[in-house]
Design a protein around this motif. Structure first.
Motif, PDB file in Angstrom:
ATOM      1  N   ALA A  28       0.958  -1.101   0.087  1.00 21.54           N
ATOM      2  CA  ALA A  28      -0.082   0.103  -0.054  1.00 21.54           C
ATOM      3  C   ALA A  28       0.991   1.253   0.120  1.00 21.54           C
ATOM      4  N   VAL A  52      -4.812  -6.673   3.206  1.00 23.18           N
ATOM      5  CA  VAL A  52      -3.583  -5.881   2.519  1.00 23.18           C
ATOM      6  C   VAL A  52      -2.662  -6.787   3.104  1.00 23.18           C
ATOM      7  N   ILE A  54       1.336  -7.085   3.229  1.00 24.52           N
ATOM      8  CA  ILE A  54       2.476  -6.108   3.427  1.00 24.52           C
ATOM      9  C   ILE A  54       3.926  -6.935   3.315  1.00 24.52           C
ATOM     10  N   ILE A  62       4.140   1.027   2.253  1.00 24.68           N
ATOM     11  CA  ILE A  62       3.187   1.308   3.252  1.00 24.68           C
ATOM     12  C   ILE A  62       2.659   2.380   3.580  1.00 24.68           C
ATOM     13  N   LEU A  65      -0.822   2.679   4.503  1.00 23.46           N
ATOM     14  CA  LEU A  65      -1.645   1.803   5.476  1.00 23.46           C
ATOM     15  C   LEU A  65      -2.600   2.226   6.267  1.00 23.46           C
ATOM     16  N   VAL A  76      -4.921  -6.875   7.909  1.00 26.31           N
ATOM     17  CA  VAL A  76      -3.488  -6.867   7.175  1.00 26.31           C
ATOM     18  C   VAL A  76      -2.884  -8.086   7.597  1.00 26.31           C
TER      19      VAL A  76
END
Length: 254
Positions: A28, A52, A54, A62, A65, A76
């Motif tokens: 993100a 999401v 990561i 990020i 985020l 997440v």
């Protein structure tokens, strides 16, 4: 499975992935407005994002985020070490820790370490109903022990960050050139091409080259390097595109 790279490069990275039952963002790294507008352009409501994933905590992965999770409540997915590292996730209730494998309904997410100068940097393979996508980015090399996860995938999102000659003769200071070229840096076009000759197979339908440097690479050079290397290895494969920093790729469906 559908995928579209919304933005890819040194200024920010985010990819949309849709399975039969869930919607994901891979990283993100652009602002919320950009991500929202990019998703609208492919007829996706940002509030419909379920997860999401990561890869690591550098800002180009990020930066959105905090706002994204506040506005969407998306879950997440990340490693335990990375969870402790990202302050924006303190007290956030919707977290799934993925160290090696994670199952969400019939979706299998495999996480493995990449080689990058970040806390517990990860790459991923996402699989549903025998369709598999690999997200390989921000790594100086690929450990051969991870080849078993990456062979004969349907779609590769594969870092092709720099042309070595452009980097060496470019404007970066010496210390930064050394970092990019190191085992904790980024894959060059030549390295990406070589690894792909070892990994793609008869199931492979599309390769998207990602994280191209605006300073040290050109799309034509990246594609030429891949194509020439494939020719040298007798590989007849041409479904290769380059993701861009400020343009959304076509939606690829397999």
């Amino acid at each position: 499975m559908k995928v579209s790279v919304l933005s890819s490069g040194s200024k920010g990275n985010v990819t949309f992935l849709e399975t039969n039952s869930k919607r994901f963002l891979l990283d993100a790294g652009r602002n919320y407005k950009y991500i929202n507008d990019a998703l609208k352009s492919i007829d996706v409501d940002i509030k419909s994002i379920d997860y999401v994933i990561i890869s690591h905590d550098h800002s180009d992965h990020i930066s959105a985020l905090k706002t994204l999770i506040a506005k969407t409540g998306a879950t997440v997915i990340l490693s335990q070490k990375l969870l402790y590292q990202i302050e924006e996730l303190n007290d956030y209730p919707h977290i799934l820790v993925c160290e090696d494998e994670l199952m969400i309904d019939d979706i299998k997410i495999t996480s493995f370490k990449s080689s990058h100068d970040a806390i517990d940097s990860r790459n991923f393979v996402i699989e549903e109903n025998d369709t598999r996508l690999g997200y390989i980015t921000d790594t100086g090399y690929i450990n051969t022990k991870n080849f078993k996860y990456l062979k004969n995938l349907d779609i590769y999102l594969f870092e092709s960050n720099h042309d070595i000659e452009l980097l060496q003769h470019g404007p970066y200071p010496a210390w930064l050139k050394k970092r990019v070229l190191s085992d904790d840096g980024h894959l060059s076009n030549k390295a990406a091409a070589f690894y792909l000759t070892k990994l793609i197979g008869d199931k492979t339908k599309e390769i998207i080259l990602i994280h191209l440097s605006e300073t040290n690479n050109l799309e034509d050079i990246a594609l030429e390097t891949i194509n020439n290397t494939f020719m040298e290895y007798g590989i007849d494969f041409h479904n290769i595109i380059c993701a861009r920093q400020n343009e959304v790729t076509k939606v690829i469906e397999v």
